[in-house]
Design a protein around this motif. Structure first.
Motif, PDB file in Angstrom:
ATOM      1  N   GLU A  86     -16.194 -18.495  59.508  1.00 49.72           N
ATOM      2  CA  GLU A  86     -14.885 -17.859  59.714  1.00 49.72           C
ATOM      3  C   GLU A  86     -13.955 -18.803  60.477  1.00 49.72           C
ATOM      4  N   GLN A  87     -14.478 -19.481  61.497  1.00 51.04           N
ATOM      5  CA  GLN A  87     -13.662 -20.454  62.240  1.00 51.04           C
ATOM      6  C   GLN A  87     -13.163 -21.566  61.316  1.00 51.04           C
TER       7      GLN A  87
ATOM      8  N   ASP B 120     -19.912 -16.680  61.956  1.00 49.99           N
ATOM      9  CA  ASP B 120     -18.812 -16.934  62.886  1.00 49.99           C
ATOM     10  C   ASP B 120     -18.239 -18.335  62.680  1.00 49.99           C
TER      11      ASP B 120
ATOM     12  N   LYS C 219     -12.672 -21.352  58.078  1.00 53.65           N
ATOM     13  CA  LYS C 219     -11.648 -20.777  57.195  1.00 53.65           C
ATOM     14  C   LYS C 219     -10.302 -20.668  57.910  1.00 53.65           C
ATOM     15  N   GLN C 220     -10.341 -20.562  59.244  1.00 54.21           N
ATOM     16  CA  GLN C 220      -9.117 -20.480  60.044  1.00 54.21           C
ATOM     17  C   GLN C 220      -8.595 -21.870  60.432  1.00 54.21           C
ATOM     18  N   GLY C 221      -9.262 -22.918  59.951  1.00 55.51           N
ATOM     19  CA  GLY C 221      -8.771 -24.271  60.192  1.00 55.51           C
ATOM     20  C   GLY C 221      -9.508 -25.084  61.246  1.00 55.51           C
ATOM     21  N   ALA C 222     -10.630 -24.588  61.751  1.00 61.16           N
ATOM     22  CA  ALA C 222     -11.399 -25.339  62.757  1.00 61.16           C
ATOM     23  C   ALA C 222     -11.915 -26.652  62.159  1.00 61.16           C
TER      24      ALA C 222
ATOM     25  N   GLU D 154     -14.533 -27.210  50.261  1.00 60.28           N
ATOM     26  CA  GLU D 154     -14.467 -25.826  50.745  1.00 60.28           C
ATOM     27  C   GLU D 154     -15.805 -25.452  51.398  1.00 60.28           C
TER      28      GLU D 154
END
Length: 93
Positions: A23-24, A20, A26-29, A73
């Motif tokens: 994924e956050q 989780d 990867k979404q820019g968190a 990354e």
């Protein structure tokens, strides 16, 4: 001369939470904010900063990722005896 790297990491006990968090990210968190909130490692208080370390200083699986993955990354989750790591390598030299 030994290879050196600087990295951040987030250490958690559950693989689902690690996935989780990845994924956050990867979404820019913000990596440092997530580390401060979720990491069980003492480095979490510093936003996950591990500082600079020599190749071979960390457990082998962690070391292998740090010295082979793309820079900046987020990588993971990597399972070690400590839990599940999300790793972000800042630089290597």
């Amino acid at each position: 001369m030994a290879k050196m790297a600087a990295a951040l990491h987030i250490l958690v006990k559950e693989e689902a939470l690690a996935n989780d968090l990845l994924e956050q990210l990867k979404q820019g968190a913000d990596f440092e904010k997530l580390a401060k909130k979720h990491s069980t490692c003492p480095s979490g208080k510093k936003g996950g900063h591990l500082g600079e370390f020599k190749q071979g200083a960390m457990v082998p699986a962690f070391d292998k990722v740090v010295f082979s993955c793309p820079l900046i990354e987020p990588q993971g989750p990597l399972h070690t005896q400590f839990g599940y790591h999300i790793i972000k390598v800042l630089y290597r030299n």
